[in-house]
Scaffold this motif. Sequence first.
Motif, PDB file in Angstrom:
ATOM      1  N   LYS A   1      -2.079  95.523 -59.154  1.00  0.00           N
ATOM      2  CA  LYS A   1      -2.112  94.510 -60.215  1.00  0.00           C
ATOM      3  C   LYS A   1      -3.528  94.081 -60.557  1.00  0.00           C
ATOM      4  O   LYS A   1      -3.892  94.024 -61.730  1.00  0.00           O
ATOM      5  N   SER A   2      -4.303  93.756 -59.565  1.00  0.00           N
ATOM      6  CA  SER A   2      -5.645  93.229 -59.814  1.00  0.00           C
ATOM      7  C   SER A   2      -6.522  94.256 -60.504  1.00  0.00           C
ATOM      8  O   SER A   2      -7.180  93.947 -61.505  1.00  0.00           O
TER       9      SER A   2
ATOM     10  N   THR B   1      -4.372  83.830 -57.070  1.00  0.00           N
ATOM     11  CA  THR B   1      -3.316  83.058 -56.414  1.00  0.00           C
ATOM     12  C   THR B   1      -3.102  83.408 -54.954  1.00  0.00           C
ATOM     13  O   THR B   1      -2.154  82.935 -54.346  1.00  0.00           O
TER      14      THR B   1
ATOM     15  N   SER C   1       0.368  96.719 -55.388  1.00  0.00           N
ATOM     16  CA  SER C   1       0.782  97.651 -56.438  1.00  0.00           C
ATOM     17  C   SER C   1      -0.345  97.987 -57.412  1.00  0.00           C
ATOM     18  O   SER C   1      -0.141  98.758 -58.347  1.00  0.00           O
TER      19      SER C   1
ATOM     20  N   ALA D   1      -5.354  94.662 -64.133  1.00  0.00           N
ATOM     21  CA  ALA D   1      -5.722  93.508 -64.962  1.00  0.00           C
ATOM     22  C   ALA D   1      -7.223  93.483 -65.226  1.00  0.00           C
ATOM     23  O   ALA D   1      -7.658  93.199 -66.351  1.00  0.00           O
TER      24      ALA D   1
ATOM     25  N   LEU E   1      -0.732  88.284 -68.562  1.00  0.00           N
ATOM     26  CA  LEU E   1      -0.156  88.024 -67.243  1.00  0.00           C
ATOM     27  C   LEU E   1       0.298  89.363 -66.686  1.00  0.00           C
ATOM     28  O   LEU E   1       1.097  90.059 -67.319  1.00  0.00           O
ATOM     29  N   VAL E   2      -0.224  89.731 -65.536  1.00  0.00           N
ATOM     30  CA  VAL E   2       0.138  90.995 -64.908  1.00  0.00           C
ATOM     31  C   VAL E   2       0.945  90.686 -63.659  1.00  0.00           C
ATOM     32  O   VAL E   2       0.489  89.954 -62.785  1.00  0.00           O
ATOM     33  N   LEU E   3       2.141  91.239 -63.594  1.00  0.00           N
ATOM     34  CA  LEU E   3       3.030  91.024 -62.451  1.00  0.00           C
ATOM     35  C   LEU E   3       3.316  92.354 -61.771  1.00  0.00           C
ATOM     36  O   LEU E   3       3.293  93.400 -62.415  1.00  0.00           O
ATOM     37  N   GLY E   4       3.621  92.295 -60.482  1.00  0.00           N
ATOM     38  CA  GLY E   4       3.977  93.504 -59.756  1.00  0.00           C
ATOM     39  C   GLY E   4       4.116  93.207 -58.280  1.00  0.00           C
ATOM     40  O   GLY E   4       3.878  92.090 -57.833  1.00  0.00           O
ATOM     41  N   GLY E   5       4.501  94.197 -57.549  1.00  0.00           N
ATOM     42  CA  GLY E   5       4.714  94.056 -56.120  1.00  0.00           C
ATOM     43  C   GLY E   5       3.412  93.958 -55.337  1.00  0.00           C
ATOM     44  O   GLY E   5       2.316  94.153 -55.876  1.00  0.00           O
TER      45      GLY E   5
END
Length: 72
Positions: free
Chosen positions: A19-20, A38, A17, A23, A10-14
């Motif tokens: 993220k994609s 999402t 930022s 990941a 699970l990669v989270l961030g602003g």
Amino acid sequence: MSADGWSSVLVLGGIRSGKSAFAEALVAGAASVRYVATAVGGEEDPEWRARIETHQRRRPQSWTTEETGADP
């Protein structure tokens, strides 16, 4: 998936930022990937729609993608 034995990441961030891209790089060599996208909206915002389409084009056809929208 990896030498460490991960099977889920699970990669989270602003917003915007990276993220994609981060990941996607993590799983680039994986035999099987289930990608949960999402992003919501875009119908009325051409710039947002273009960003979503860029992400979609970047994913290999071999990946399974779940487009969940607002309800992941």
